[in-house]
Scaffold this motif. Structure first.
Motif, short mmCIF file in Angstrom:
data_model
loop_
_atom_site.label_atom_id
_atom_site.label_comp_id
_atom_site.label_asym_id
_atom_site.label_seq_id
_atom_site.Cartn_x
_atom_site.Cartn_y
_atom_site.Cartn_z
N GLN A 1 -2.67 1.09 13.68
CA GLN A 1 -3.58 2.11 13.14
C GLN A 1 -4.41 1.59 11.98
OE1 GLN A 1 -0.30 1.97 12.54
NE2 GLN A 1 0.32 3.27 10.86
N GLY A 2 -4.26 0.33 11.61
CA GLY A 2 -5.02 -0.24 10.50
C GLY A 2 -4.10 -0.85 9.46
N LYS A 3 -4.66 -1.11 8.29
CA LYS A 3 -3.88 -1.73 7.21
C LYS A 3 -2.90 -0.74 6.62
CE LYS A 3 -5.88 -4.78 4.78
NZ LYS A 3 -5.31 -6.11 4.83
N ILE A 4 -1.68 -1.18 6.36
CA ILE A 4 -0.64 -0.36 5.74
C ILE A 4 -0.26 -1.03 4.42
CG2 ILE A 4 1.78 0.36 5.90
CD1 ILE A 4 1.37 0.76 8.84
N ARG A 5 -0.08 -0.21 3.39
CA ARG A 5 0.32 -0.74 2.08
C ARG A 5 1.51 0.05 1.56
NH1 ARG A 5 -3.45 0.30 -2.72
NH2 ARG A 5 -1.75 1.36 -3.73
#
Length: 64
Positions: free
Chosen positions: A10-14
């Motif tokens: 789903q994209g970048k996770i932080r």
């Protein structure tokens, strides 16, 4: 644990080191009738997490 970031479907996770909150792209989906696919109903983008505790004085009811 240090702040970490990685790429996910789903994209970048932080994950924030100061509070362990996760920032990621959020969606609401609707399953297809065939049970195989889905439709994205709402794309919220990246939502900033809120503080995870409840202030008793802000509750809409009285405690007994």
């Amino acid at each position: 644990m240090p702040t970490i970031e990685f790429d996910a479907p789903q994209g970048k996770i932080r994950v924030d080191a100061s509070n362990n909150h996760t920032l990621c792209h959020s969606y609401v989906g609707k399953a297809a009738a065939d049970g195989i696919g889905y439709e994205i109903v709402k794309d919220f983008g990246t939502i900033t997490p809120v503080t995870p505790y409840c202030k008793v004085q802000d509750l809409p009811f009285k405690r007994s």
